[in-house]
Design an enzyme around this catalytic site. Structure first.
Site, PDB file in Angstrom:
ATOM      1  N   SER A 194      -8.230  14.060   6.670  1.00 32.19           N
ATOM      2  CA  SER A 194      -7.306  14.171   7.797  1.00 32.19           C
ATOM      3  C   SER A 194      -6.580  15.508   7.732  1.00 32.19           C
ATOM      4  CB  SER A 194      -6.291  13.026   7.756  1.00 32.19           C
ATOM      5  OG  SER A 194      -5.462  13.033   8.883  1.00 32.19           O
ATOM      6  N   CYS A 320      11.000  -2.253   0.958  1.00 26.29           N
ATOM      7  CA  CYS A 320      12.162  -2.273   1.848  1.00 26.29           C
ATOM      8  C   CYS A 320      12.244  -1.028   2.714  1.00 26.29           C
ATOM      9  CB  CYS A 320      13.444  -2.424   1.032  1.00 26.29           C
ATOM     10  SG  CYS A 320      13.727  -1.075  -0.111  1.00 26.29           S
TER      11      CYS A 320
END
Length: 460
Positions: A194, A320
């Site tokens: 990429s 988180c």
């Protein structure tokens, strides 16, 4: 503001910017047309393909450009599996592959296929012998990243590729993180990458398929890019991607030495200045610009926000800090902490002074977050009563269950246990990791009325 998240997206390389602007003027026409503007565009596309193929180490006619690295992965896996469907429908991959590979595996399984995840050690690397053992008579394709995107560990691609070649199984290598640093070694069969990982523009991926590999493109047939990537080529972005890949490769040898020294400094200083921290990933066989460390008793989202307030852009594999409460599959496979996890990936040209300032700021930020969460200064080791304890952390997000465990472990005698009740998925990873770091015994997980009960025995 220091930007330390090149593993997510590297800043646009100056050569990419120059090539992009030039190609916007010269490469706007359809390269499939025969008039002069089309021929000019075709020359640019052919030159970009040759440059990219040289960097990859393949023939130009083996490489196509896609709309992203993820698209390249999906197309490569689907095409290889379909091309070898007579062999079987089994897919082998490592447990720490990029999510694009995992999503392809899940889609393959939903369509009636099967896959095997090869485990990794605590550094994040596969054992070639174990990977070779996962290859079966019906294995149609194997996948292995060249280097991990979260912890930087390089995989033994050459060794695994040799085993795959011996078994007659093509190997697809996701080289998104490493291609800017050098070619991928070994006898791989397919490769994806990429552009925005090495400083090219976003929206350009590479898919290389070696001659002789059975490959059947999926989806409606297209006339462009050998039928392997549908749609009109984004020629200016492709030209910029190829030009920047060549540029970063020319700088890679010197920049690798310089950034590796800065990362070595981060690895050593963090371990010295921040208590209860674990630097994860392989210390030697790793990308030169990336380091990841996990801090006990720290909420990762808060830590990253506090570093951002102090003008440092870093990322995390912590559960988180994502859009889901599920811990990072990479950290989970490695058996290290999922909370308090910080990934620093230095872009080309990072100044040593920026790293020094980061190392000055980090200890105070960690201490501040720990104090806010009520974490213990250090795990207690004073003698305690013989009775075992139960800690109720139900309904509380990690790292709170780990913090409560650390607070009471010294209140039981050596040999006694503490049972932590928790319903946060991250506790399943973080409590065993805490035991590993603090020298306590993780007995295991037991079912509970709500959530799970994690049993820890005090050893010291």
């Amino acid at each position: 503001m220091p930007y330390f998240d090149a593993a997510s997206a590297a800043p646009l390389h100056p050569v990419a910017r120059q090539a992009l602007l030039a190609a916007l003027d010269e490469g706007w026409a359809d390269p499939a047309r025969l008039y002069r503007e089309g021929r000019r565009a075709r020359l640019l596309l052919d030159a970009a393909r040759e440059a990219a193929a040289e960097a990859v180490g393949c023939r130009p006619d083996e490489l196509v450009f896609t709309s992203s690295g993820t698209t390249a992965v999906h197309a490569g896996i689907a095409g290889a599996l379909s091309g070898r469907r007579r062999v079987g429908r089994h897919l082998a991959l490592s447990a720490v592959e990029h999510s694009s590979v995992l999503h392809s595996a899940a889609a393959h399984e939903a369509a009636g296929g099967s896959f095997t995840e090869v485990p990794v050690d605590r550094t994040g690397a596969v054992d070639p012998a174990v990977y070779g053992g996962a290859l079966r008579a019906d294995t149609a394709l194997a996948c292995l990243q060249s280097a991990n995107h979260e912890v930087g560990t390089e995989q033994p691609v050459a060794e695994v590729a040799a085993l795959c070649a011996e078994a007659g199984v093509p190997l697809l290598v996701d080289a998104a993180q490493s291609l800017g640093w050098g070619p991928v070694p070994g006898r791989w069969s397919l490769l994806t990458a990429s552009a925005h990982k090495w400083g090219g523009p976003a929206g350009v991926g590479l898919l290389a398929v070696r001659k002789g590999v059975r490959f059947a493109p999926q989806g409606p047939a297209g006339e462009r890019e050998s039928g392997r990537a549908a749609g009109f080529e984004n020629l200016p972005a492709i030209v910029a991607a190829a030009a920047s890949l060549r540029a970063v490769r020319s700088e890679a040898a010197a920049e690798s030495v310089r950034l590796r020294a800065l990362v070595d400094r981060i690895r050593s200083v963090v371990a010295e200045r921040v208590p209860d921290v674990e630097v994860v990933g392989d210390p030697e066989r790793r990308l030169p610009h990336l380091v990841t460390f996990s801090c006990l008793y720290v909420d990762g989202e808060t830590l990253l926000h506090e570093l951002d307030r102090r003008e440092f852009s870093v990322s995390s594999g912590s559960s988180c800090t994502s859009s889901t409460l599920i811990p990072s599959h990479v950290l989970k496979a490695m058996g290290v902490l999922s909370e308090g996890n910080v990934r620093v990936s230095l872009p080309t040209g990072t100044a040593g002074a920026e790293v020094d300032r980061f190392l000055e700021v980090l200890p105070g930020v960690v201490a501040e977050v720990r104090e806010r969460l009520g974490a213990p200064v250090s795990a207690p080791h004073s003698p305690g009563p013989a009775a075992s304890l139960v800690v109720d952390a139900l309904g509380r997000r990690c790292p709170i269950p780990v913090i409560e465990l650390a607070k009471v472990i010294g209140e039981v005698a050596v040999g006694a246990t503490v049972t932590v009740l928790a319903d946060d998925e991250a506790a399943r990873l973080d409590i065993p990791a805490w035991c590993e770091m603090r020298g306590q015994e993780y007995v295991g997980e037991e079912p509970a009325d709500l959530g799970s009960a994690y049993v820890v025995r005090r050893l010291s």
